[in-house]
Design a protein around this motif. Sequence first.
Motif, mmCIF file in Angstrom:
data_model
loop_
_atom_site.group_PDB
_atom_site.id
_atom_site.type_symbol
_atom_site.label_atom_id
_atom_site.label_comp_id
_atom_site.label_asym_id
_atom_site.label_seq_id
_atom_site.Cartn_x
_atom_site.Cartn_y
_atom_site.Cartn_z
ATOM 1 N N ARG A 190 23.947 -40.536 11.489
ATOM 2 C CA ARG A 190 23.553 -40.163 12.868
ATOM 3 C C ARG A 190 22.408 -39.165 12.859
ATOM 4 N NH1 ARG A 190 28.960 -40.154 14.075
ATOM 5 N NH2 ARG A 190 29.168 -37.908 13.849
ATOM 6 N N TYR A 191 22.490 -38.165 11.984
ATOM 7 C CA TYR A 191 21.423 -37.150 11.945
ATOM 8 C C TYR A 191 20.080 -37.738 11.518
ATOM 9 C CZ TYR A 191 24.513 -33.198 12.803
ATOM 10 O OH TYR A 191 25.371 -32.317 13.373
ATOM 11 N N LEU A 192 20.122 -38.765 10.673
ATOM 12 C CA LEU A 192 18.864 -39.300 10.142
ATOM 13 C C LEU A 192 18.310 -40.456 10.966
ATOM 14 C CD1 LEU A 192 19.551 -39.189 6.295
ATOM 15 C CD2 LEU A 192 18.695 -37.396 7.813
ATOM 16 N N HIS A 193 19.142 -40.962 11.872
ATOM 17 C CA HIS A 193 18.727 -42.105 12.697
ATOM 18 C C HIS A 193 17.422 -41.781 13.425
ATOM 19 C CE1 HIS A 193 19.317 -45.818 14.752
ATOM 20 N NE2 HIS A 193 19.211 -45.239 15.944
ATOM 21 N N ASN A 194 16.528 -42.741 13.487
ATOM 22 C CA ASN A 194 15.232 -42.555 14.159
ATOM 23 C C ASN A 194 14.346 -41.498 13.517
ATOM 24 O OD1 ASN A 194 15.333 -44.524 16.054
ATOM 25 N ND2 ASN A 194 16.331 -43.243 17.617
ATOM 26 N N THR A 195 14.559 -41.199 12.249
ATOM 27 C CA THR A 195 13.628 -40.325 11.507
ATOM 28 C C THR A 195 13.054 -41.157 10.356
ATOM 29 O OG1 THR A 195 15.167 -39.581 9.790
ATOM 30 C CG2 THR A 195 15.208 -38.352 11.874
ATOM 31 N N ASP A 196 12.079 -40.553 9.657
ATOM 32 C CA ASP A 196 11.523 -41.217 8.467
ATOM 33 C C ASP A 196 12.109 -40.619 7.194
ATOM 34 O OD1 ASP A 196 9.860 -42.991 9.747
ATOM 35 O OD2 ASP A 196 8.282 -41.477 10.005
ATOM 36 N N ILE A 197 13.227 -39.938 7.339
ATOM 37 C CA ILE A 197 13.780 -39.229 6.180
ATOM 38 C C ILE A 197 14.493 -40.205 5.241
ATOM 39 C CG2 ILE A 197 15.402 -37.423 5.460
ATOM 40 C CD1 ILE A 197 14.869 -36.099 8.229
ATOM 41 N N LEU A 198 14.170 -40.086 3.944
ATOM 42 C CA LEU A 198 14.807 -40.935 2.929
ATOM 43 C C LEU A 198 16.052 -40.244 2.390
ATOM 44 C CD1 LEU A 198 11.618 -41.903 0.875
ATOM 45 C CD2 LEU A 198 12.681 -43.146 2.781
ATOM 46 N N VAL A 199 16.927 -41.042 1.794
ATOM 47 C CA VAL A 199 18.123 -40.491 1.153
ATOM 48 C C VAL A 199 18.096 -40.877 -0.317
ATOM 49 C CG1 VAL A 199 20.651 -40.594 1.042
ATOM 50 C CG2 VAL A 199 19.501 -40.594 3.264
ATOM 51 N N LEU A 200 18.297 -39.874 -1.165
ATOM 52 C CA LEU A 200 18.521 -40.177 -2.576
ATOM 53 C C LEU A 200 20.028 -39.987 -2.781
ATOM 54 C CD1 LEU A 200 16.483 -38.660 -5.535
ATOM 55 C CD2 LEU A 200 18.776 -39.542 -5.704
ATOM 56 N N SER A 201 20.713 -41.097 -3.043
ATOM 57 C CA SER A 201 22.160 -41.022 -3.136
ATOM 58 C C SER A 201 22.577 -41.154 -4.600
ATOM 59 C CB SER A 201 22.783 -42.142 -2.286
ATOM 60 O OG SER A 201 24.176 -41.986 -2.247
ATOM 61 N N ASP A 202 23.014 -40.033 -5.146
ATOM 62 C CA ASP A 202 23.413 -39.998 -6.559
ATOM 63 C C ASP A 202 24.882 -40.410 -6.634
ATOM 64 O OD1 ASP A 202 24.316 -39.277 -9.067
ATOM 65 O OD2 ASP A 202 23.261 -37.365 -9.121
#
Length: 385
Positions: A190-202
């Motif tokens: 929800r927090y990242l929705h509609n942003t260009d932020i990527l996630v690095l999921s370890d």
Amino acid sequence: MSSSTLSIRPKLPNLPQSIFTTMSVMAKEYGAINLSQGFPNFDPDRKLLELATKAMHDGFNQYAPLSGIYSLREVISEKIHSLYSREYHPDSEITITAGATQAIYTAIAAFVWPGDEVIVLKPAYDCYEPAIIAHGGRPVLVQMDPHEHEVDWKLFEKAIGDKTRMVIINTPHNPSGKTFSAEDMKTLERYLHNTDILVLSDEVYEHIVFDKVRHESASRFEDLASRSLICASFGKTFHVTGWKMGYCAAPDHLMKEFRRVHEFNVFCANHPLQRALASYLKTPDHYLNLGPFFQQKRDLFLSGLQSSRFKFNPSEGTYFQLLDFSDITDEGDVEFAKRLTVEKGVASIPISVFNKDGQDHGYLRFCFAKTEDTILRATEILGKI
Ligand code: PMP
Ligand code: GLN
């Protein structure tokens, strides 16, 4: 050689020696039981070793393709699909790497520009921040609750800004042994929705979860999956940390950029080991049995500490257990970890080194990926402290 007058500007000037090196060297020096650095002290499956030597004898000793051999990418794709119901195309969305560390470094190198901010949840595994800094990025550190290791999502929200390029998450979590719930993942989404932020999921401990906890891979969540680079390690899954083999899975538009960097920082990962892993991964039991296998070790470790002065919440995943020593001493965790190694002969990892500003809340991390005999010898000592 005489000291040089060459002028250099260190890229990582403020980094001390890693705590894993410090404690493992100390354990050796004092002949202590080494429950510090995370690696098994037992052999991997002979079948896997035979597959590796066979691959060498069969002539797979030259470079593999840049992204890894197709049969390995294919079986990884099938594994992800069967576990998390998400399609990653073996051609364009999976790359075999030299361990998760290289996958993480490459993901950061590919996307983080000077001035970018990367949110890191603390305590955090030690390879994220140096990679961010080496590429001119700024780690924005968000401390989790130091006892329960839950994310404070309000603090997280405050850390998001115009410059946020990436968020790094790690579940099951090293060093706390906590896992993210589906609710955590949806909150992040929800927090990242509609942003260009990527996630690095370890997700290197994805197969090591206990007590029927479900691993909540970023790949399970539509919007998260579309922005995530998921990093995994065969070292953790198959008791071969020294092989340094892993992979990254990401949507094709992200994987394309990942591969541009991968090509020039490693080109390709070890070829014969890829052949061995491709065959071995075809049997899902080889990774699906890992949870019960390590849960037995966790339980053996904890049963030996039931009447000790250490306090704990059983680890939910990984092969680490945090022990709270606040009823035993007021010493700092680094000091206590060193003293335990020297005087009692058990080496562990102090948690303050992974926390924001070195906060010390009185916890040590113990690795229980050890033989029964080693676990019993260690708990015999720890139980008397
Ligand atoms: N991430 C975490 C959380 C780890 O504990 C480790 C250590 N295995 C790694 C990444 C690095 O994995 P690898 O040894 O495959 O590089
Ligand atoms: N992942 C291992 C741990 O957490 C250590 C790997 C390393 O020594 N860098 O203990």
